[in-house]
Design a protein around this motif. Structure first.
Motif, PDB file in Angstrom:
ATOM      1  N   PRO A  81       2.069 -10.951  -6.380  1.00 42.12           N
ATOM      2  CA  PRO A  81       2.131 -10.032  -7.440  1.00 42.12           C
ATOM      3  C   PRO A  81       1.006 -10.126  -7.319  1.00 42.12           C
ATOM      4  O   PRO A  81       0.223  -9.231  -8.288  1.00 42.12           O
ATOM      5  N   LEU A  82      -0.031 -11.651  -7.839  1.00 43.62           N
ATOM      6  CA  LEU A  82      -1.607 -10.929  -8.385  1.00 43.62           C
ATOM      7  C   LEU A  82      -2.269 -10.160  -8.163  1.00 43.62           C
ATOM      8  O   LEU A  82      -2.951  -9.760  -8.617  1.00 43.62           O
ATOM      9  N   PHE A  83      -1.875 -10.131  -6.669  1.00 44.13           N
ATOM     10  CA  PHE A  83      -3.362  -9.360  -5.847  1.00 44.13           C
ATOM     11  C   PHE A  83      -2.423  -7.534  -6.279  1.00 44.13           C
ATOM     12  O   PHE A  83      -3.496  -6.642  -5.776  1.00 44.13           O
ATOM     13  N   GLU A  84      -1.418  -7.435  -5.935  1.00 42.55           N
ATOM     14  CA  GLU A  84      -0.973  -6.347  -6.092  1.00 42.55           C
ATOM     15  C   GLU A  84      -1.262  -5.141  -6.992  1.00 42.55           C
ATOM     16  O   GLU A  84      -1.189  -3.855  -6.652  1.00 42.55           O
ATOM     17  N   ARG A  85      -0.901  -6.225  -8.468  1.00 43.09           N
ATOM     18  CA  ARG A  85      -1.791  -4.728  -9.014  1.00 43.09           C
ATOM     19  C   ARG A  85      -3.582  -4.211  -9.091  1.00 43.09           C
ATOM     20  O   ARG A  85      -3.646  -2.635  -9.858  1.00 43.09           O
ATOM     21  N   TYR A 128      -0.251   1.627   2.340  1.00 43.46           N
ATOM     22  CA  TYR A 128       1.142   1.264   2.415  1.00 43.46           C
ATOM     23  C   TYR A 128       1.809   0.146   3.319  1.00 43.46           C
ATOM     24  O   TYR A 128       3.333   0.032   3.274  1.00 43.46           O
ATOM     25  N   ALA A 129       1.541  -0.839   3.488  1.00 43.68           N
ATOM     26  CA  ALA A 129       2.053  -1.646   4.764  1.00 43.68           C
ATOM     27  C   ALA A 129       2.358  -3.016   4.146  1.00 43.68           C
ATOM     28  O   ALA A 129       1.521  -3.524   3.345  1.00 43.68           O
ATOM     29  N   ASN A 130       2.974  -2.935   4.503  1.00 47.53           N
ATOM     30  CA  ASN A 130       4.010  -4.471   3.670  1.00 47.53           C
ATOM     31  C   ASN A 130       3.955  -4.652   2.394  1.00 47.53           C
ATOM     32  O   ASN A 130       3.156  -6.008   1.811  1.00 47.53           O
ATOM     33  N   ARG A 131       4.595  -3.816   1.904  1.00 45.97           N
ATOM     34  CA  ARG A 131       4.636  -4.394   0.473  1.00 45.97           C
ATOM     35  C   ARG A 131       5.572  -3.290  -0.379  1.00 45.97           C
ATOM     36  O   ARG A 131       6.582  -2.530   0.158  1.00 45.97           O
ATOM     37  N   VAL A 132       6.631  -4.606  -0.881  1.00 46.50           N
ATOM     38  CA  VAL A 132       7.569  -3.811  -1.197  1.00 46.50           C
ATOM     39  C   VAL A 132       7.392  -2.679  -2.160  1.00 46.50           C
ATOM     40  O   VAL A 132       6.965  -2.182  -2.917  1.00 46.50           O
ATOM     41  N   ARG A 169       7.131   6.093   3.742  1.00 46.70           N
ATOM     42  CA  ARG A 169       6.700   6.652   2.655  1.00 46.70           C
ATOM     43  C   ARG A 169       5.192   7.242   2.918  1.00 46.70           C
ATOM     44  O   ARG A 169       4.267   8.346   2.397  1.00 46.70           O
ATOM     45  N   ALA A 170       4.469   6.400   3.912  1.00 43.81           N
ATOM     46  CA  ALA A 170       3.208   6.949   4.213  1.00 43.81           C
ATOM     47  C   ALA A 170       3.654   8.186   5.414  1.00 43.81           C
ATOM     48  O   ALA A 170       2.478   9.196   4.809  1.00 43.81           O
TER      49      ALA A 170
END
Length: 351
Positions: free
Chosen positions: A95-99, A106-110, A116-117
């Motif tokens: 979550p710290l990097f997600e921002r 698009y890969a490996n993300r909730v 979607r890609a």
């Protein structure tokens, strides 16, 4: 850039380890290693917590195997307890990097993923005349450990968490990779630098996004072209072919600092009016088709399930689940007749 400390106690907390165990066993609850772990799960997690706290956790050896389709790749599976540790780490730091990740990675993300890609790729392909499609040559095997650690240190300053991150990276097994040279290298540099992440690890998938995050921002902010990426496959769009040719030179120059190269054959500029392939589909101006290679693979898979069912090696419920997933994937293209034809070729009759 803000750096985060004081993560360790949250990472090794019993609640986080229990959550990680539940995540790691998803769709694998009846595997022997998982059953063994779950038979005494509280004690296993308490021991894991103690070993992490004392930095004595014993990471195990990888089990390796190869998949042939769509291309030959070595997959490395960590022991189940190690996968629990991987989930525990990602629960805290992802979550710290997600921002900081861009909207169109698009890969490996909730909430993102292949479909979607594909939708975004289709929208852009129907808006622009040209697409520059690239993939990175042997991406996971060529990720440089030293560079990756420096990128992670820019966000994480908790010494204990960095110890775990570095230990996981250094425990990576050797991956088959080409010998690539970059400016400033001598003859032995490619051999002396540790590189490569196991494709099967959750942490590897996350680290792969971190590794290319700066590249994403470079393209978005300096090239200012419509862009999207799925793992190491990425595409840039324009109505000006020369603009894409110039962009290719600039992005290749940027990748040098990551010790990466784009695939010399698979990275090309195409006219979108003739169609462009992405994530197993062929996107045309008026329709979306499945690539012929994927159709052949699907037919073989259906035949294999038919044989396995006749021999009693797979249940009808498992077949139905697999076919429903396959149909759900194909529904993102114009594939009604294709699905009907493929399914008419097989009949699931017990022996």
């Amino acid at each position: 850039m803000k750096r985060y400390g004081y993560l360790w106690q949250q990472l090794i907390s019993f609640d986080n380890l229990l959550k990680a165990a539940k995540q790691a066993q998803k769709s694998k609850r009846f595997q022997p290693a998982v059953l063994k772990f779950n038979s005494n799960i509280e004690q296993e997690l308490l021991l894991m917590q103690q070993q992490l706290q004392q930095k004595t956790y014993p990471f195990g050896e990888y089990t390796t195997f190869y998949i042939i389709e769509p291309k030959k790749r070595m997959i490395s599976a960590a022991p189940y307890p190690d996968r629990v540790v991987h989930h525990a780490l990602c629960n805290i730091i992802q979550p710290l990097f997600e921002r900081s990740f861009i909207q169109h990675s698009y890969a490996n993300r909730v909430g993102f993923g292949t479909h979607r890609a594909l939708r975004h790729f289709t929208t852009l392909a129907r808006q622009y005349r040209y697409v520059l499609q690239c993939d990175i040559q042997k991406y996971f095997p060529t990720i440089d450990h030293e560079i990756l650690k420096k990128l992670l240190c820019r966000k994480i300053k908790c010494p204990d968490t960095l110890w775990l991150i570095n230990t996981i990276i250094e425990h990576s097994n050797i991956q088959p990779a080409p010998t690539l040279y970059f400016p400033g290298d001598d003859l032995l540099t490619p051999i002396q630098r540790r590189k490569g992440l196991p494709v099967g690890n959750l942490t590897s998938q996350f680290f792969a996004n971190v590794y290319l995050n700066g590249f994403d921002h470079f393209i978005q902010e300096h090239l200012a072209l419509p862009y999207l990426r799925y793992v190491d496959d990425f595409a840039l769009f324009s109505n000006d072919k020369q603009q894409l040719q110039q962009a290719r030179v600039r992005l290749e120059n940027y990748l040098v600092q990551l010790r990466l190269k784009i695939h010399p054959i698979k990275s090309q500029i195409f006219k979108t009016q003739y169609g462009a392939s992405f994530l197993g589909f062929r996107v045309l101006p008026d329709r979306i088709r499945v690539r012929n290679e994927n159709v052949r693979r699907s037919k073989r898979r259906l035949k294999q399930m038919q044989t396995a069912y006749q021999q009693g090696d797979i249940t009808l419920a498992a077949i139905q689940h697999a076919i429903r997933s396959w149909i759900a994937h194909l529904e993102h293209g114009d594939t009604w007749r294709l699905r009907e034809k493929c399914l008419s070729l097989v009949a699931f009759v017990p022996k």
